[in-house]
Design an enzyme around this catalytic site. Structure first.
Site, PDB file in Angstrom:
ATOM      1  N   HIS A   1       0.816  -1.231   0.000  1.00 22.45           N
ATOM      2  CA  HIS A   1       0.000   0.000   0.000  1.00 22.45           C
ATOM      3  C   HIS A   1       0.848   1.279   0.000  1.00 22.45           C
ATOM      4  O   HIS A   1       0.701   2.161   0.840  1.00 22.45           O
ATOM      5  CB  HIS A   1      -1.123  -0.013   1.049  1.00 22.45           C
TER       6      HIS A   1
ATOM      7  N   ASP B   1      -4.122  -8.259   5.359  1.00 25.67           N
ATOM      8  CA  ASP B   1      -2.893  -9.064   5.281  1.00 25.67           C
ATOM      9  C   ASP B   1      -2.869 -10.113   6.404  1.00 25.67           C
ATOM     10  O   ASP B   1      -2.059 -11.045   6.364  1.00 25.67           O
ATOM     11  CB  ASP B   1      -1.623  -8.194   5.301  1.00 25.67           C
TER      12      ASP B   1
ATOM     13  N   HIS C   1      -1.906  -1.420  14.898  1.00 24.45           N
ATOM     14  CA  HIS C   1      -1.905  -0.360  13.930  1.00 24.45           C
ATOM     15  C   HIS C   1      -3.292   0.226  13.623  1.00 24.45           C
ATOM     16  O   HIS C   1      -3.406   1.335  13.104  1.00 24.45           O
ATOM     17  CB  HIS C   1      -1.235  -0.983  12.684  1.00 24.45           C
TER      18      HIS C   1
ATOM     19  N   ASP D   1       0.938  -6.257  14.232  1.00 26.12           N
ATOM     20  CA  ASP D   1       1.818  -5.397  13.430  1.00 26.12           C
ATOM     21  C   ASP D   1       2.953  -4.764  14.258  1.00 26.12           C
ATOM     22  O   ASP D   1       4.033  -4.500  13.723  1.00 26.12           O
ATOM     23  CB  ASP D   1       1.012  -4.267  12.767  1.00 26.12           C
TER      24      ASP D   1
ATOM     25  N   HIS E   1       4.657  -9.607  10.922  1.00 31.39           N
ATOM     26  CA  HIS E   1       5.502  -9.488   9.723  1.00 31.39           C
ATOM     27  C   HIS E   1       6.962  -9.645  10.143  1.00 31.39           C
ATOM     28  O   HIS E   1       7.375  -9.057  11.152  1.00 31.39           O
ATOM     29  CB  HIS E   1       5.400  -8.096   9.084  1.00 31.39           C
TER      30      HIS E   1
HETATM   31 FE   LIG Z   1      -1.895  -3.425   9.826  1.00 34.10          FE
HETATM   32 FE   LIG Z   2       0.159  -6.035   8.749  1.00 37.77          FE
END
Ligand SMILES: [Fe+2]
Ligand SMILES: [Fe+2]
Ligand SMILES: Cc1cc2nc3c(=O)[nH]c(=O)nc-3n(C[C@H](O)[C@H](O)[C@H](O)COP(=O)(O)O)c2cc1C
Length: 404
Positions: free
Chosen positions: A27, A85, A147, A166, A228
């Site tokens: 993004h 995600d 987030h 996140d 992540h």
């Molecule tokens: Fe996120």
């Molecule tokens: Fe994420």
């Protein structure tokens, strides 16, 4: 099912996520090292799947789960964050595994319903409390705006493992699943880039959330497993300490010059300002926005003290990359910056003024009048640019001394 294997993280937990080797634009964030979407399988009498992966990677995730247990055995899905995600494979997993429960934060229950029409109604976890699922015990804490509004932290008490979604993550694809298996320089660069681009605007909430962690049982965590990139395994609180520092954005002598150019005039001005900054004792960094993505600019700003912005005037406007870069930076709400505007023009010359108003909106303290040059800069124009650099360097010297 394919060749995919799970990787054991702790006594009862396996990493069963997906590696996205090829993603380069997340993004609008340039992910030159790719990324991973981390899902975790908690084994026990009622197997739990913590988060999922982006929809196209569901097969890879199911195959990794299949290397440990039959995916049909998953009884509980736990969603820490509703963004696609991590939630994108929920519909497919529900269909495949027919779990009994889908758990999320109280707000996550609503946000999941705003994303999907799921055949299984999400159930709110008791935030700030423990929950026993079969022979495993979990604890949940709020992570508002880290987030998204519905984000939450969960903690597996049995393994002292903190699922941070996140937060504390980074975009980095690799087979190494632990931070200590990777280069320090790479992980700190990618963690900083992630903070600057994803969490910077929410720094006040980050500071609060990080300070609250040791007051809960999550403070006893021995592993931090984000959604992540690699997992923190040794000295795990280093990353939380860094977050607390990044949240403050204490100014340094680093000065970021961000610019673009059509016929090199604004570029020449940028280089002259950089020379002046260097001579004045600051650390100049140049970001040319046609060759660097906006997320590189955000990363450079995270530990800077000055932001100096240059654009030629094109059809009475900013050069488009600057309009993009300034709009993106404004949203990230950087703090404690001084700055100035500059640019070359031909006749109307609106750009420096447009930059100044953008910088004022960002509460950047303008230390000088904008430097404007008609068409091609002469030696004296470049001297004036260098003098601007020296002035900003001196001001940074005063500010950082006061801070120290
Ligand atoms: Fe996120
Ligand atoms: Fe994420
Ligand atoms: C497509 C185009 C549009 C331009 N529009 C304007 C304008 O509206 N107002 C102005 O003052 N200069 C305008 N200029 C002149 C440039 O700002 C001038 O050439 C300047 O020196 C370019 O700086 P640079 O070498 O950093 O690109 C325009 C130039 C081009 C190529």
């Amino acid at each position: 099912m394919g060749p995919y294997q799970a990787i054991q993280v702790s006594e009862h937990v396996y990493w069963v996520g997906a590696i996205d080797w090829r993603v380069r634009d997340f993004h609008g964030y340039s992910t030159e090292r790719g990324s991973t979407y981390n899902a975790y399988l908690i084994t026990g009498s009622e197997p739990i799947l913590v988060d999922t992966v982006k929809r196209p990677f569901v097969g890879e995730m199911l195959a990794r789960i299949g290397s440990v247990i039959d995916p049909q055995k998953i009884r509980v899905l736990l969603s820490n964050h509703s963004e696609m995600d991590h939630s994108g494979s929920l519909p497919a997993v529900i269909e495949r595994s027919q779990p009994e429960r889908l758990l999320a934060s109280p707000m996550g229950v609503k946000t999941l319903a705003e994303h999907f029409e799921l055949p299984l109604s999400p159930e709110a976890v008791p935030v700030g409390e423990r929950l026993t699922i079969g022979d495993r015990t979990l604890f949940f804490a709020e992570a508002r705006m880290l987030h998204w509004p519905e984000s939450m932290f969960s903690y597996l008490v049995d393994d002292r493992l903190f699922f941070s979604q996140d937060a504390f993550g980074m975009h980095l694809s690799s087979f190494e699943r632990f931070c200590d298996e990777l280069s320090e320089q790479v992980i700190w660069h990618e963690a900083a880039k992630y903070y600057a681009n994803i969490l910077l605007p929410y720094s006040p909430m980050v500071a609060k959330a990080v300070a609250a962690l040791p007051k809960t049982e999550i403070g006893e965590a021995e592993l931090i497993a984000p959604d992540h990139g690699p997992i923190w395994r040794r000295d795990v609180w280093r990353i939380a300490e860094r977050y607390a520092e990044w949240a403050v954005q204490r100014p340094t002598r680093k000065a970021v010059i961000v610019y673009d150019t059509m016929w090199e005039s604004t570029a020449k001005m940028a280089y002259a300002i950089a020379e002046g900054l260097q001579q004045g004792g600051a650390r100049p960094r140049l970001v040319h926005l046609t060759t660097s993505n906006r997320s590189v600019l955000a990363t450079e700003i995270l530990d800077a003290g000055a932001l100096i912005v240059g654009s030629p005037t094109i059809n009475n406007q900013l050069f488009p990359t600057l309009a993009d870069g300034l709009s993106y930076l404004k949203g990230l709400r950087p703090k404690n910056l001084i700055g100035a505007a500059f640019g070359s023009y031909g006749w109307s010359g609106e750009s420096p003024r447009l930059i100044e108003s953008a910088l004022r909106e960002m509460k950047v303290d303008l230390v000088s009048e904008a430097q404007r040059v008609k068409y091609v800069p002469r030696a004296r124009d470049l001297e004036a640019c260098a003098a601007l650099g020296v002035r900003i360097a001196e001001k940074l010297g005063e500010i950082t001394e006061e801070e120290a």
